[in-house]
Scaffold this active site. Structure first.
Site, PDB file in Angstrom:
ATOM      1  N   GLY A 127      58.941 -82.650   6.467  1.00  0.00           N
ATOM      2  CA  GLY A 127      58.158 -81.920   5.448  1.00  0.00           C
ATOM      3  C   GLY A 127      57.216 -80.931   6.109  1.00  0.00           C
ATOM      4  N   ARG A 164      65.254 -81.178   6.559  1.00  0.00           N
ATOM      5  CA  ARG A 164      65.726 -82.525   6.900  1.00  0.00           C
ATOM      6  C   ARG A 164      67.226 -82.353   7.124  1.00  0.00           C
ATOM      7  NH1 ARG A 164      61.390 -84.147   3.033  1.00  0.00           N
ATOM      8  NH2 ARG A 164      59.842 -85.070   4.388  1.00  0.00           N
ATOM      9  N   ASP A 197      57.723 -89.171  12.262  1.00  0.00           N
ATOM     10  CA  ASP A 197      58.455 -90.161  13.067  1.00  0.00           C
ATOM     11  C   ASP A 197      59.965 -89.946  13.053  1.00  0.00           C
ATOM     12  OD1 ASP A 197      58.529 -90.923  10.421  1.00  0.00           O
ATOM     13  OD2 ASP A 197      58.300 -93.065  10.814  1.00  0.00           O
ATOM     14  N   THR A 243      52.453 -83.659   9.818  1.00  0.00           N
ATOM     15  CA  THR A 243      52.763 -84.218   8.496  1.00  0.00           C
ATOM     16  C   THR A 243      51.459 -84.420   7.744  1.00  0.00           C
ATOM     17  OG1 THR A 243      53.456 -86.215   7.303  1.00  0.00           O
ATOM     18  CG2 THR A 243      52.930 -86.519   9.615  1.00  0.00           C
ATOM     19  N   ASP A 250      50.852 -86.706   5.744  1.00  0.00           N
ATOM     20  CA  ASP A 250      50.649 -88.128   5.418  1.00  0.00           C
ATOM     21  C   ASP A 250      49.677 -88.882   6.327  1.00  0.00           C
ATOM     22  OD1 ASP A 250      52.419 -87.753   3.385  1.00  0.00           O
ATOM     23  OD2 ASP A 250      54.012 -89.020   4.188  1.00  0.00           O
ATOM     24  N   ASP A 306      50.416 -90.590   8.863  1.00  0.00           N
ATOM     25  CA  ASP A 306      51.041 -91.919   8.995  1.00  0.00           C
ATOM     26  C   ASP A 306      51.603 -92.172  10.390  1.00  0.00           C
ATOM     27  OD1 ASP A 306      53.056 -90.040   8.872  1.00  0.00           O
ATOM     28  OD2 ASP A 306      54.310 -91.142   7.469  1.00  0.00           O
ATOM     29  N   ARG A 328      54.043 -91.175   1.357  1.00  0.00           N
ATOM     30  CA  ARG A 328      55.295 -91.888   1.133  1.00  0.00           C
ATOM     31  C   ARG A 328      55.134 -93.383   1.388  1.00  0.00           C
ATOM     32  NH1 ARG A 328      60.241 -88.941   3.885  1.00  0.00           N
ATOM     33  NH2 ARG A 328      58.493 -88.469   5.224  1.00  0.00           N
TER      34      ARG A 328
HETATM   35  P1  ADP Z   1      59.608 -86.630   9.450  1.00  0.00           P
HETATM   36  O1  ADP Z   1      59.851 -86.028  10.787  1.00  0.00           O
HETATM   37  O2  ADP Z   1      58.536 -85.938   8.695  1.00  0.00           O
HETATM   38  O3  ADP Z   1      59.457 -88.137   9.513  1.00  0.00           O
HETATM   39  P2  ADP Z   1      62.317 -87.033   8.447  1.00  0.00           P
HETATM   40  O4  ADP Z   1      62.235 -88.526   8.469  1.00  0.00           O
HETATM   41  O5  ADP Z   1      62.953 -86.390   7.274  1.00  0.00           O
HETATM   42  O6  ADP Z   1      60.898 -86.331   8.555  1.00  0.00           O
HETATM   43  O7  ADP Z   1      63.086 -86.604   9.778  1.00  0.00           O
HETATM   44  C1  ADP Z   1      63.266 -85.228  10.084  1.00  0.00           C
HETATM   45  C2  ADP Z   1      64.608 -85.032  10.704  1.00  0.00           C
HETATM   46  O8  ADP Z   1      64.691 -85.718  11.954  1.00  0.00           O
HETATM   47  C3  ADP Z   1      65.793 -85.579   9.939  1.00  0.00           C
HETATM   48  O9  ADP Z   1      66.183 -84.742   8.891  1.00  0.00           O
HETATM   49  C4  ADP Z   1      66.857 -85.626  11.026  1.00  0.00           C
HETATM   50  O10 ADP Z   1      67.386 -84.345  11.276  1.00  0.00           O
HETATM   51  C5  ADP Z   1      66.038 -86.070  12.223  1.00  0.00           C
HETATM   52  N1  ADP Z   1      66.157 -87.525  12.380  1.00  0.00           N
HETATM   53  C6  ADP Z   1      65.528 -88.488  11.675  1.00  0.00           C
HETATM   54  N2  ADP Z   1      65.918 -89.720  12.057  1.00  0.00           N
HETATM   55  C7  ADP Z   1      66.834 -89.531  13.034  1.00  0.00           C
HETATM   56  C8  ADP Z   1      67.626 -90.411  13.860  1.00  0.00           C
HETATM   57  N3  ADP Z   1      67.548 -91.738  13.738  1.00  0.00           N
HETATM   58  N4  ADP Z   1      68.462 -89.845  14.756  1.00  0.00           N
HETATM   59  C9  ADP Z   1      68.553 -88.505  14.895  1.00  0.00           C
HETATM   60  N5  ADP Z   1      67.832 -87.641  14.145  1.00  0.00           N
HETATM   61  C10 ADP Z   1      66.994 -88.129  13.231  1.00  0.00           C
HETATM   62  O1  F6P Z   2      55.983 -86.668   4.396  1.00  0.00           O
HETATM   63  C1  F6P Z   2      55.321 -85.689   3.649  1.00  0.00           C
HETATM   64  C2  F6P Z   2      55.652 -85.828   2.172  1.00  0.00           C
HETATM   65  O2  F6P Z   2      54.958 -84.799   1.476  1.00  0.00           O
HETATM   66  C3  F6P Z   2      55.362 -87.183   1.563  1.00  0.00           C
HETATM   67  O3  F6P Z   2      54.010 -87.376   1.239  1.00  0.00           O
HETATM   68  C4  F6P Z   2      56.262 -87.137   0.357  1.00  0.00           C
HETATM   69  O4  F6P Z   2      56.627 -88.429  -0.061  1.00  0.00           O
HETATM   70  C5  F6P Z   2      57.471 -86.395   0.850  1.00  0.00           C
HETATM   71  O5  F6P Z   2      57.041 -85.629   1.967  1.00  0.00           O
HETATM   72  C6  F6P Z   2      58.095 -85.495  -0.168  1.00  0.00           C
HETATM   73  O6  F6P Z   2      59.218 -84.918   0.407  1.00  0.00           O
HETATM   74  P1  F6P Z   2      60.034 -83.711  -0.262  1.00  0.00           P
HETATM   75  O7  F6P Z   2      59.227 -82.468  -0.078  1.00  0.00           O
HETATM   76  O8  F6P Z   2      61.294 -83.694   0.509  1.00  0.00           O
HETATM   77  O9  F6P Z   2      60.173 -84.049  -1.693  1.00  0.00           O
END
Ligand code: ADP
Ligand code: F6P
Length: 320
Positions: free
Chosen positions: A10, A71, A102, A125, A127, A129, A171
């Site tokens: 995000g 994502r 993460d 982020t 959040d 978190d 989240r």
């Molecule tokens: P954030 O980084 O905010 O936690 P996401 O959880 O959506 O957001 O992760 C961002 C991107 O990181 C994912 O869309 C994917 O491309 C990559 N990613 C997440 N988890 C994995 C994983 N286990 N292995 C490889 N790439 C990952």
């Molecule tokens: O991780 C940031 C965040 O804004 C969370 O607070 C929320 O749950 C999520 O992303 C929303 O994601 P999206 O923009 O993909 O709906």
């Protein structure tokens, strides 16, 4: 040395300040900077652009991310990671600064394992978190945006003697909800870390009414409960007119606060210097004293961010 930067997950206000700091530091130290567009999509599809000192001028105050973010499910597959490794080799990229949460760090470690590219994470982020850092880039701006909304909602709550339930983002973490509740003088907060007993909350709301305190704001983190359900329960149990406001994505955009710009700038310089020094698999954070610190990404992924439990008492004692 050619260093890349990407933003992933995000978007968060301050991501641009981080990109600017990485690029400016790499160039100031004699390296070359490139931007990878749309998070891991840019690696899978080879969307790599050169970044100059000028490409990052005038962005420190801009919300969103000039590199765009995404994502990317494809990157989670071995084929996606092989394509990313090929892009890295083709473009001669030696290290990448990855601004995200993460999930993005899981991706960073997968990338390092696949092709040995050096990776440094920056917590980007709203959040807040992520363990290993007191604050993430974007949190302060999101809190201030939500706070502005709550201050306005308070006017209507006071004028109409209504209860308001305000759902904020978060989240799986109640950091935004807690900070906004404390700063906005909310009467209650519901977070994933500690849900409240609805019967008890309704009893308190009724007791406040009997004492003449008619305005009431309950802040709910989206990850804890739906604001609509909380509002419906309050009306059902107390009979008091209740309105629900879901703040949603307004919390994600907008010009970053001074705190987020400065945090992102300090983290960006640190991340670039780490990459230029040959470090990898680390995340940059800030400690209680405001100093930049580093932690292994592996460790960050094994820990859970903890909301300070004493804040629930601070809110309760002041919300009477
Ligand atoms: P954030 O980084 O905010 O936690 P996401 O959880 O959506 O957001 O992760 C961002 C991107 O990181 C994912 O869309 C994917 O491309 C990559 N990613 C997440 N988890 C994995 C994983 N286990 N292995 C490889 N790439 C990952
Ligand atoms: O991780 C940031 C965040 O804004 C969370 O607070 C929320 O749950 C999520 O992303 C929303 O994601 P999206 O923009 O993909 O709906």
């Amino acid at each position: 040395m050619r260093i890349g930067v990407l933003t992933s997950g995000g978007d968060a206000p301050g991501m641009n300040a981080a990109v600017r700091a990485v690029v400016r530091t790499v160039i100031a130290r004699g390296g070359e900077a490139v931007g990878i567009e749309r998070g891991y999509h840019g690696l899978v599809d080879d969307h790599v652009i050169p970044l100059s000192l000028h490409s990052v001028s005038g962005i420190i105050d801009q919300g969103g991310t000039i590199l765009k973010t995404a994502r990317c499910e494809q990157f989670k597959t071995p084929e996606g990671q092989a394509a990313a490794a090929a892009t890295i080799a083709r473009n001669g990229i030696e290290g990448i600064a990855i601004v995200g949460g993460d999930g993005s760090y899981r991706g960073a470690l997968a990338l390092n394992k696949t092709c040995g590219a050096h990776v440094i994470g920056l917590p980007g982020t709203i959040d807040n978190d992520i363990p290993g850092t007191l604050y993430t880039i974007g949190f302060d701006t999101a809190v201030n945006t939500a706070l502005e909304a709550i201050d306005r909602i308070r006017d209507t709550s006071e004028s109409h003697d209504r209860v308001f339930v305000v759902e904020v983002m978060g989240r799986a973490d109640g950091s935004i909800a807690m900070e906004v509740a404390l700063a906005g003088g909310a009467e209650a907060v519901i977070t994933p870390e500690r849900r409240v007993e609805m019967v008890e909350l309704c009893r308190r709301i009724q007791a406040w009414r009997e004492r003449g305190k008619m305005s009431c704001i309950v802040v709910v983190a989206e990850g804890a409960a739906g604001g609509a359900a909380v509002g419906a329960t309050i009306t059902q149990v107390t009979g008091i007119e209740t309105r629900v406001s879901v703040l949603g994505h307004i919390q994600r955009g907008g010009s970053p606060t001074a705190r987020d710009r400065s945090l992102a700038t300090r983290m960006g310089v640190c991340a670039a210097d780490l990459l230029l020094a040959g470090s990898t698999n680390l995340m940059v954070g800030v400690d209680e004293g405001g100093a930049t610190v580093t932690h292994p990404l592996e460790e960050i992924l094994q820990q859970e961010h903890k909301l300070d439990a004493s804040l629930f008492d601070v809110l309760e004692v002041t919300a009477t």
